[in-house]
Write an enzyme that holds these catalytic residues in place. Structure first.
Site, PDB file in Angstrom:
ATOM      1  N   HIS A 272     -43.737 -40.643   6.720  1.00 18.61           N
ATOM      2  CA  HIS A 272     -43.078 -41.144   7.931  1.00 18.61           C
ATOM      3  C   HIS A 272     -43.197 -40.138   9.087  1.00 18.61           C
ATOM      4  O   HIS A 272     -43.521 -40.507  10.214  1.00 18.61           O
ATOM      5  CB  HIS A 272     -41.602 -41.456   7.672  1.00 18.61           C
ATOM      6  CG  HIS A 272     -40.829 -41.588   8.941  1.00 18.61           C
ATOM      7  ND1 HIS A 272     -40.819 -42.744   9.681  1.00 18.61           N
ATOM      8  CD2 HIS A 272     -40.119 -40.680   9.663  1.00 18.61           C
ATOM      9  CE1 HIS A 272     -40.137 -42.542  10.797  1.00 18.61           C
ATOM     10  NE2 HIS A 272     -39.689 -41.304  10.803  1.00 18.61           N
TER      11      HIS A 272
ATOM     12  N   ASP B 160     -51.044 -28.202  16.147  1.00 22.59           N
ATOM     13  CA  ASP B 160     -50.910 -28.287  14.697  1.00 22.59           C
ATOM     14  C   ASP B 160     -49.555 -27.717  14.364  1.00 22.59           C
ATOM     15  O   ASP B 160     -49.034 -26.867  15.093  1.00 22.59           O
ATOM     16  CB  ASP B 160     -51.983 -27.441  13.999  1.00 22.59           C
ATOM     17  CG  ASP B 160     -51.632 -25.961  14.052  1.00 22.59           C
ATOM     18  OD1 ASP B 160     -51.827 -25.357  15.125  1.00 22.59           O
ATOM     19  OD2 ASP B 160     -51.121 -25.413  13.061  1.00 22.59           O
TER      20      ASP B 160
ATOM     21  N   CYS C 130     -40.150 -47.922  13.594  1.00 17.23           N
ATOM     22  CA  CYS C 130     -41.354 -47.347  12.982  1.00 17.23           C
ATOM     23  C   CYS C 130     -42.050 -48.389  12.108  1.00 17.23           C
ATOM     24  O   CYS C 130     -41.404 -49.205  11.461  1.00 17.23           O
ATOM     25  CB  CYS C 130     -40.972 -46.130  12.138  1.00 17.23           C
ATOM     26  SG  CYS C 130     -42.386 -45.345  11.362  1.00 17.23           S
TER      27      CYS C 130
ATOM     28  N   ASP D  73     -58.580 -22.336  11.192  1.00 14.72           N
ATOM     29  CA  ASP D  73     -57.919 -21.221  11.813  1.00 14.72           C
ATOM     30  C   ASP D  73     -58.646 -19.956  11.322  1.00 14.72           C
ATOM     31  O   ASP D  73     -59.305 -19.979  10.282  1.00 14.72           O
ATOM     32  CB  ASP D  73     -56.489 -21.430  11.304  1.00 14.72           C
ATOM     33  CG  ASP D  73     -55.658 -20.237  11.200  1.00 14.72           C
ATOM     34  OD1 ASP D  73     -56.223 -19.165  11.088  1.00 14.72           O
ATOM     35  OD2 ASP D  73     -54.442 -20.390  11.226  1.00 14.72           O
ATOM     36  N   SER D  74     -58.590 -18.882  12.078  1.00 17.35           N
ATOM     37  CA  SER D  74     -59.427 -17.717  11.767  1.00 17.35           C
ATOM     38  C   SER D  74     -58.856 -16.811  10.694  1.00 17.35           C
ATOM     39  O   SER D  74     -59.551 -15.963  10.152  1.00 17.35           O
ATOM     40  CB  SER D  74     -59.591 -16.882  13.036  1.00 17.35           C
ATOM     41  OG  SER D  74     -58.321 -16.408  13.443  1.00 17.35           O
TER      42      SER D  74
ATOM     43  N   CYS E  99     -44.414 -47.445   9.733  1.00 13.65           N
ATOM     44  CA  CYS E  99     -45.084 -46.769   8.628  1.00 13.65           C
ATOM     45  C   CYS E  99     -44.723 -47.426   7.294  1.00 13.65           C
ATOM     46  O   CYS E  99     -43.774 -48.195   7.202  1.00 13.65           O
ATOM     47  CB  CYS E  99     -44.725 -45.276   8.602  1.00 13.65           C
ATOM     48  SG  CYS E  99     -43.171 -44.895   7.792  1.00 13.65           S
TER      49      CYS E  99
ATOM     50  N   CYS F 285     -41.034 -46.878   6.194  1.00 12.17           N
ATOM     51  CA  CYS F 285     -40.040 -47.667   6.925  1.00 12.17           C
ATOM     52  C   CYS F 285     -40.190 -49.160   6.639  1.00 12.17           C
ATOM     53  O   CYS F 285     -39.212 -49.891   6.656  1.00 12.17           O
ATOM     54  CB  CYS F 285     -40.138 -47.390   8.422  1.00 12.17           C
ATOM     55  SG  CYS F 285     -39.581 -45.730   8.837  1.00 12.17           S
TER      56      CYS F 285
ATOM     57  N   GLY G 195     -56.174 -14.911  11.525  1.00  8.78           N
ATOM     58  CA  GLY G 195     -55.406 -13.917  12.283  1.00  8.78           C
ATOM     59  C   GLY G 195     -53.907 -14.060  12.066  1.00  8.78           C
ATOM     60  O   GLY G 195     -53.204 -13.076  11.816  1.00  8.78           O
ATOM     61  N   PHE G 196     -53.441 -15.278  12.127  1.00  6.54           N
ATOM     62  CA  PHE G 196     -52.006 -15.497  11.993  1.00  6.54           C
ATOM     63  C   PHE G 196     -51.521 -15.131  10.585  1.00  6.54           C
ATOM     64  O   PHE G 196     -50.459 -14.537  10.422  1.00  6.54           O
ATOM     65  CB  PHE G 196     -51.664 -16.953  12.316  1.00  6.54           C
ATOM     66  CG  PHE G 196     -50.202 -17.249  12.213  1.00  6.54           C
ATOM     67  CD1 PHE G 196     -49.338 -16.858  13.236  1.00  6.54           C
ATOM     68  CD2 PHE G 196     -49.673 -17.880  11.096  1.00  6.54           C
ATOM     69  CE1 PHE G 196     -47.974 -17.113  13.139  1.00  6.54           C
ATOM     70  CE2 PHE G 196     -48.309 -18.128  11.005  1.00  6.54           C
ATOM     71  CZ  PHE G 196     -47.467 -17.751  12.027  1.00  6.54           C
TER      72      PHE G 196
ATOM     73  N   GLN H 226     -54.022 -14.286  24.066  1.00  6.20           N
ATOM     74  CA  GLN H 226     -52.849 -13.589  23.537  1.00  6.20           C
ATOM     75  C   GLN H 226     -52.058 -12.987  24.705  1.00  6.20           C
ATOM     76  O   GLN H 226     -52.283 -13.358  25.843  1.00  6.20           O
ATOM     77  CB  GLN H 226     -53.278 -12.525  22.528  1.00  6.20           C
ATOM     78  CG  GLN H 226     -53.742 -13.101  21.177  1.00  6.20           C
ATOM     79  CD  GLN H 226     -52.585 -13.675  20.358  1.00  6.20           C
ATOM     80  OE1 GLN H 226     -51.407 -13.539  20.708  1.00  6.20           O
ATOM     81  NE2 GLN H 226     -52.918 -14.351  19.257  1.00  6.20           N
TER      82      GLN H 226
END
Ligand SMILES: [Zn+2]
Length: 684
Positions: free
Chosen positions: A336, A267, A305, A94-95, A307, A310, A97-98, A190
């Protein structure tokens, strides 16, 4: 040379959902995909092996945080983030910015970039588009992001426009700064929640030679509906031949909606951050382990599930780890959740490829929104717990509301007759509306066969028996054969343990039915048969019905009973009889399934807050009946509806023609045509 060769493999009909793949410098990435968030070059609590095992294809790391700590020198020394964290697959950075945007108060923005104070050592740092790209180059991510100015999605138009225009100028500078680096670079759209700005931004950014496009500035204050709308507006203006990434979103439900609108990459920190709070996503909805109800619960978090968590631990153990603040609890729940997210992405992709997206989308929408399905009645007091246990059996529990007891399916969370008094609904919707008593007064007729689909707590069956027993024996000319279908008798057994709340069961019949699968009334007027097992199979063993009380749980719980195929089989069984089917729903989808299966469909009477219910008529019954058939108005509403496709129907099936050319509408149209023709001929 393309830095990120992308192939679009399939697009779902009636949706923008797509399946694709692209190749980075490290691996091939199948989309739609979810990228676990490794802010500081680590996904919280998860080992590298766990991430590889759950099939994470791309990790997301944050330029801003990595710039401050460990700093670019470390990445230079280790040959980038892949060497540093020993990660063999792709990384997207990610740049920053956020992060600049979400940092409270300590920044100044200018045309050049953002100036802020490091939270690590208090030094002043300028993050410009060029600095961001330079940092991302050293980090060595497979996909870099252009620096953008992120504003709350609720800001006024002028502010949103200024931020958008700055983002466009920074996008150009980012591309220039990238130079001939092999790393891919995405531009960010944006424009807050303003459609005009979003469209303008999408047009401007897609003019530039980015390898992919992101939708930024969402999940920062807008409503879910606004986010869905905004996503749809943007994806409409993005090119088809490059990946689309919705930044920072979201819950499983958000992902489903965004994939439906044409997004490929996601994400979000939720799988790990909610795990810390004891919240897990499962195939039957969201669960919070803070609820008292889970403290002694056997079985896995999610029965479907696979995983490690589980496969290995019961819910009660995971609750215990949380309560003792053992970090392993967080780790196991996060594992999980990530597994659930990755599995959801793979399922979505498989359904797009297989052409079954629409049905998957409809059913998952309900499931992914569901919350904890049990535990309301349980309090951590021994006596209350004893009572609660007495209120449960198998998958059912009794729910008391205003003195009326109802059955709830704890797996799906669905309550039977949830909005009405069950006894009242049984009398009005089924016994009265079917004119069962009048039909028993017909002489010289064979026994009247009534199917009770979904015995449940025997509310409809006992209302029927009580109605027959209240008849004047002189007027009763036909025997009643009542056939109840049920695949899980725990509901009736549980109700029988609570005679105070289920007064309709004060009778010998239900006990006999459970003991012998049959009850014959002393007068010989009623023969009640139990067909236990799945209705799908058992219906072929029963005598063909005159009346069907179709009262199973809804398609959320008993999905197999509501499909086009199921109604087709049912229609076939009724083809030689005057059969009338009564059901509580008036769902467009169910009505379409019944029509496509060959039933005529009429409006049933209102019940409680429902303005209508539904009646299905076999072709013979359609020749003579007293019900109001659905007409051209319903048909045109159905044609505009987004719930057209019958459950379980595929796109190329003949169902659409079967509905549109159904005799029940044809007569409407031809009658109208005839009357028009008649008026022309009389006035030549
Ligand atoms: Zn699991």
């Amino acid at each position: 040379m393309s830095r990120l060769p992308f192939t679009l493999e399939a697009t779902a009909p009636d949706s923008r959902a797509r399946a694709g793949r692209f190749r980075t410098r490290h691996n091939e990435v199948l989309t739609p995909t979810f990228m676990p968030v490794g802010t500081h070059a680590s996904v919280r609590t998860q080992r590298r092996e766990d991430l590889l095992e759950c099939d994470a294809q791309v990790l997301l790391a944050n330029t801003y945080h990595l710039l401050l700590r460990p700093g670019v020198e470390i990445f230079e020394k280790f040959g980038g983030i892949h060497g540093f964290m020993n990660w063999p697959r792709s990384v997207l950075t990610d740049s920053g910015g956020f992060q600049i945007f979400s940092l409270p108060g300590s920044r100044t923005m200018s045309e050049d970039g953002a100036e802020f104070r490091s939270y690590v050592d208090q030094t002043t740092i300028v993050l410009s588009p060029e600095r961001s790209i330079a940092t991302q180059k050293v980090i060595g991510s497979d996909i870099m992001m252009a620096l953008d100015q992120c504003v709350p999605s609720t800001v006024e138009h002028g502010v949103a426009r200024a931020a958008m225009e700055l983002t466009h100028r920074w996008a150009r500078r980012s591309l220039e700064a990238r130079g001939d680096s092999e790393q891919a670079l995405f531009g960010i759209v944006q424009g807050a929640c303003y459609d005009d700005l979003r469209i303008e931004s999408a047009r401007a950014i897609t003019q530039m030679p980015f390898e992919g496009f992101a939708i930024g500035g969402l999940a920062v204050g807008e409503s879910i509906g606004q986010r869905d709308d905004c996503t749809a507006v943007v994806t409409e203006h993005l090119p088809h031949d490059r990946p689309r990434y919705l930044m920072g979103v979201g819950t499983p439900r958000d992902l489903l909606e965004a994939v439906h609108r044409g997004v490929d990459m996601f994400d979000c920190i939720l799988p790990t951050s909610l795990a810390k709070q004891g919240v897990v996503f499962t195939s039957i909805g969201r669960r919070s382990l803070k609820r008292a109800a889970y403290w002694d619960r056997e079985g896995p978090l999610d029965p479907s599930c696979t995983c490690y968590t589980c496969r290995t631990y019961a819910i009660a153990y995971l609750v215990h780890l949380r309560r003792t603040w053992d970090t392993q609890g967080w780790q196991l729940l996060a594992l999980h959740n990530l597994h659930f997210y990755m599995h959801l992405m793979r399922s979505m992709r498989a359904h797009v490829v297989a052409g079954t997206w629409t049905e998957f989308y409809r059913t998952q929408r309900e499931v992914l929104d569901a919350r904890d399905s049990y535990g309301h009645k349980v309090v951590r007091v021994t006596k209350a717990e004893r009572l609660a246990n007495a209120m449960r059996r198998g998958r059912y529990e009794i729910v008391l509301n205003d003195g009326v007891a109802r059955m709830r399916d704890t797996v799906s969370g669905e309550t039977m007759h949830s909005v009405n008094d069950p006894a009242e609904e049984a009398r009005s919707l089924y016994v009265e509306q079917s004119r069962l008593v009048e039909r028993l007064e017909e002489s010289d007729a064979p026994p009247l066969v009534v199917w009770d689909v979904g015995l449940g707590a025997a509310t409809n069956a006992m209302a029927t028996i009580h109605a027959v027993e209240a008849m004047d024996p002189e007027r009763r000319k036909r025997r009643l054969v009542l056939v109840s279908f049920e695949n899980d008798l725990d509901s009736l057994r549980l109700a029988l343990r609570h005679p105070l709340w289920f007064r309709h069961l004060h009778h010998a019949a239900p006990h006999a039915l459970l003991a012998k699968n049959q009850w014959l009334s002393a007068s010989g007027a009623v023969d009640w048969l139990l067909m236990s097992g799945d209705f799908a199979a058992r219906k072929f063993d029963a005598p063909a019905p005159d009346i069907i009380f179709f009262d199973p749980f809804s398609f959320k719980t008993d999905s197999d009973l509501w499909t086009l195929a199921a109604f087709r089989e049912l229609a076939d069984l009724c083809r030689h009889k005057h059969t009338e089917l009564f059901t509580y729903t008036y769902s467009t989808q169910v009505r379409a399934a019944m029509l496509a299966a060959g039933f005529h469909v009429a409006k049933g009477r209102a019940t409680g807050p429902k303005v209508e219910t539904t009646i299905g008529l076999s072709p013979l019954a359609a020749e003579r009946h007293g019900h109001e058939l659905l007409g051209a108005e319903w048909l045109s509403r159905w044609q505009r509806s987004d719930a057209q496709v019958p459950l379980g129907a595929s796109g190329d099936d003949a169902w659409r023609t079967a509905v549109e050319e159904h005799p029940q509408f044809r007569s409407d149209v031809s009658a109208a045509k005839e009357s028009r023709a008649g008026s022309r001929s009389s006035h030549p």
